[in-house]
Design a protein around this motif. Structure first.
Motif, PDB file in Angstrom:
ATOM      1  N   ARG A 109      83.402  31.525  12.648  1.00  0.00           N
ATOM      2  CA  ARG A 109      82.689  32.280  13.678  1.00  0.00           C
ATOM      3  C   ARG A 109      81.214  32.433  13.315  1.00  0.00           C
ATOM      4  O   ARG A 109      80.329  32.303  14.166  1.00  0.00           O
ATOM      5  CB  ARG A 109      83.355  33.643  13.844  1.00  0.00           C
ATOM      6  CG  ARG A 109      82.766  34.490  14.949  1.00  0.00           C
ATOM      7  CD  ARG A 109      83.486  35.811  15.068  1.00  0.00           C
ATOM      8  NE  ARG A 109      82.780  36.690  15.983  1.00  0.00           N
ATOM      9  CZ  ARG A 109      83.037  37.985  16.113  1.00  0.00           C
ATOM     10  NH1 ARG A 109      83.990  38.552  15.385  1.00  0.00           N
ATOM     11  NH2 ARG A 109      82.343  38.716  16.958  1.00  0.00           N
ATOM     12  N   LEU A 110      80.933  32.699  12.040  1.00  0.00           N
ATOM     13  CA  LEU A 110      79.553  32.857  11.606  1.00  0.00           C
ATOM     14  C   LEU A 110      78.764  31.571  11.803  1.00  0.00           C
ATOM     15  O   LEU A 110      77.571  31.601  12.133  1.00  0.00           O
ATOM     16  CB  LEU A 110      79.516  33.283  10.130  1.00  0.00           C
ATOM     17  CG  LEU A 110      78.169  33.748   9.582  1.00  0.00           C
ATOM     18  CD1 LEU A 110      77.724  35.050  10.243  1.00  0.00           C
ATOM     19  CD2 LEU A 110      78.244  33.943   8.063  1.00  0.00           C
ATOM     20  N   ARG A 111      79.404  30.434  11.613  1.00  0.00           N
ATOM     21  CA  ARG A 111      78.745  29.143  11.807  1.00  0.00           C
ATOM     22  C   ARG A 111      78.332  28.933  13.265  1.00  0.00           C
ATOM     23  O   ARG A 111      77.335  28.270  13.538  1.00  0.00           O
ATOM     24  CB  ARG A 111      79.681  28.001  11.414  1.00  0.00           C
ATOM     25  CG  ARG A 111      80.039  27.873   9.947  1.00  0.00           C
ATOM     26  CD  ARG A 111      80.853  26.604   9.766  1.00  0.00           C
ATOM     27  NE  ARG A 111      81.594  26.547   8.521  1.00  0.00           N
ATOM     28  CZ  ARG A 111      81.110  26.109   7.371  1.00  0.00           C
ATOM     29  NH1 ARG A 111      79.870  25.712   7.310  1.00  0.00           N
ATOM     30  NH2 ARG A 111      81.873  26.083   6.284  1.00  0.00           N
ATOM     31  N   SER A 112      79.109  29.483  14.198  1.00  0.00           N
ATOM     32  CA  SER A 112      78.935  29.126  15.608  1.00  0.00           C
ATOM     33  C   SER A 112      78.285  30.207  16.461  1.00  0.00           C
ATOM     34  O   SER A 112      77.866  29.910  17.587  1.00  0.00           O
ATOM     35  CB  SER A 112      80.300  28.771  16.218  1.00  0.00           C
ATOM     36  OG  SER A 112      81.174  29.885  16.177  1.00  0.00           O
ATOM     37  N   GLU A 113      78.180  31.429  15.963  1.00  0.00           N
ATOM     38  CA  GLU A 113      77.639  32.519  16.768  1.00  0.00           C
ATOM     39  C   GLU A 113      76.307  33.016  16.199  1.00  0.00           C
ATOM     40  O   GLU A 113      76.058  32.891  14.991  1.00  0.00           O
ATOM     41  CB  GLU A 113      78.635  33.682  16.836  1.00  0.00           C
ATOM     42  CG  GLU A 113      79.926  33.339  17.544  1.00  0.00           C
ATOM     43  CD  GLU A 113      80.839  34.540  17.700  1.00  0.00           C
ATOM     44  OE1 GLU A 113      80.372  35.694  17.544  1.00  0.00           O
ATOM     45  OE2 GLU A 113      82.039  34.327  17.976  1.00  0.00           O
ATOM     46  N   ASP A 116      74.429  37.446  11.758  1.00  0.00           N
ATOM     47  CA  ASP A 116      74.088  37.307  10.337  1.00  0.00           C
ATOM     48  C   ASP A 116      75.204  37.776   9.419  1.00  0.00           C
ATOM     49  O   ASP A 116      75.336  37.279   8.300  1.00  0.00           O
ATOM     50  CB  ASP A 116      72.821  38.120  10.028  1.00  0.00           C
ATOM     51  CG  ASP A 116      71.612  37.633  10.802  1.00  0.00           C
ATOM     52  OD1 ASP A 116      71.328  36.425  10.747  1.00  0.00           O
ATOM     53  OD2 ASP A 116      70.968  38.461  11.473  1.00  0.00           O
ATOM     54  N   ILE A 117      75.987  38.752   9.869  1.00  0.00           N
ATOM     55  CA  ILE A 117      77.049  39.315   9.032  1.00  0.00           C
ATOM     56  C   ILE A 117      78.211  39.743   9.918  1.00  0.00           C
ATOM     57  O   ILE A 117      78.016  40.323  10.985  1.00  0.00           O
ATOM     58  CB  ILE A 117      76.526  40.493   8.179  1.00  0.00           C
ATOM     59  CG1 ILE A 117      77.638  41.054   7.281  1.00  0.00           C
ATOM     60  CG2 ILE A 117      75.886  41.576   9.026  1.00  0.00           C
ATOM     61  CD1 ILE A 117      77.125  42.014   6.205  1.00  0.00           C
ATOM     62  N   ILE A 118      79.416  39.415   9.470  1.00  0.00           N
ATOM     63  CA  ILE A 118      80.636  39.818  10.170  1.00  0.00           C
ATOM     64  C   ILE A 118      81.449  40.672   9.209  1.00  0.00           C
ATOM     65  O   ILE A 118      81.697  40.286   8.069  1.00  0.00           O
ATOM     66  CB  ILE A 118      81.453  38.605  10.633  1.00  0.00           C
ATOM     67  CG1 ILE A 118      80.623  37.727  11.572  1.00  0.00           C
ATOM     68  CG2 ILE A 118      82.741  39.050  11.314  1.00  0.00           C
ATOM     69  CD1 ILE A 118      81.308  36.430  11.968  1.00  0.00           C
TER      70      ILE A 118
END
Length: 235
Positions: A109-113, A116-118
């Protein structure tokens, strides 16, 4: 053979460890099947945690004395961000509570959205699943959110969840000063003050008899509440 074919060579798991010799090798070996880059910080453990980390095949950094989880995370972040190709970073507990499948979903998800932090949350599932969180823990965590304007402003429901995935921007700017458990409140402060783009991800936490005895005491809950009050006073 691991069925997951995604390349996670640009991702580093950061595992703070204090007296987790009973379980740390199994936790690391399981995570290494998916994530080849793991640094475990042995935070002055009195048991054989360091040996078990070494036997698992993770990168090992030793603190000669116990400094606290915040200090161990900071050491791990500094180690990981110095490695060639490191772009994504994960804080991951040593006691077996966190699930590799959740890390996979959060990194992808971090790669695509545009975030900066999840941060993982125990409160994004149907109520039946939320009820797996011990009652006292659930009350404490929801009280923390109610007491923290920053947490509410960021839209977080579980600010003290130790499972976090973040990009290099966050890693470069993460310089924690609070060595103990209060680092969680400090990370929330940094999210707000530095304007990091924040999201939450529902995750599963595996509560075992072992992990409950390590980290689910009423005393720990009181510490979390105290930290939230300290964070509330920060500018």
């Amino acid at each position: 053979m691991n069925a997951n074919t995604t390349d996670f060579s640009d991702t580093w798991l950061i595992v703070p460890c204090y007296n987790e010799g009973q379980v740390i090798r199994e936790v690391l070996e399981n995570a290494l099947q998916t994530f080849p880059n793991i640094v475990a910080v042995n935070d002055g453990s009195a048991d054989d945690s360091g040996l078990q980390i070494h036997l698992a095949g993770a990168h090992l950094v030793n603190h000669p004395v116990n400094l606290g989880q915040g200090a161990a995370i900071q050491t791990g972040v500094e180690y990981a961000r110095a490695q060639p190709g490191a772009q994504y970073f994960v804080t991951f507990d040593a006691d077996g509570q966190h699930q590799v499948k959740d890390v996979v979903a959060m990194v992808e998800r971090l790669r695509s959205e545009p975030v900066d932090i999840i941060v993982g949350t125990r409160f994004g599932r149907p109520r039946a699943e939320e009820d797996q969180v011990p009652l006292i823990k659930r009350i404490v965590l929801k009280t923390v959110v109610a007491l923290s304007p920053r947490t509410r402003r960021l839209g977080l429901t579980d600010a003290h969840n130790g499972l976090r995935v973040f990009n290099r921007t966050v890693a470069e700017q993460m310089n924690l000063r609070m060595n103990g458990m209060s680092h969680a409140s400090e990370i929330v402060e940094l999210m707000d003050r530095r304007g990091w783009r924040v999201a939450e991800q529902p995750v599963d936490i595996l509560y075992t008899e072992y992990s409950m005895s390590k980290g689910q005491s009423l005393f720990n809950g009181v510490n979390i509440l105290a930290d939230s009050l300290i964070s509330k006073r920060l500018p």
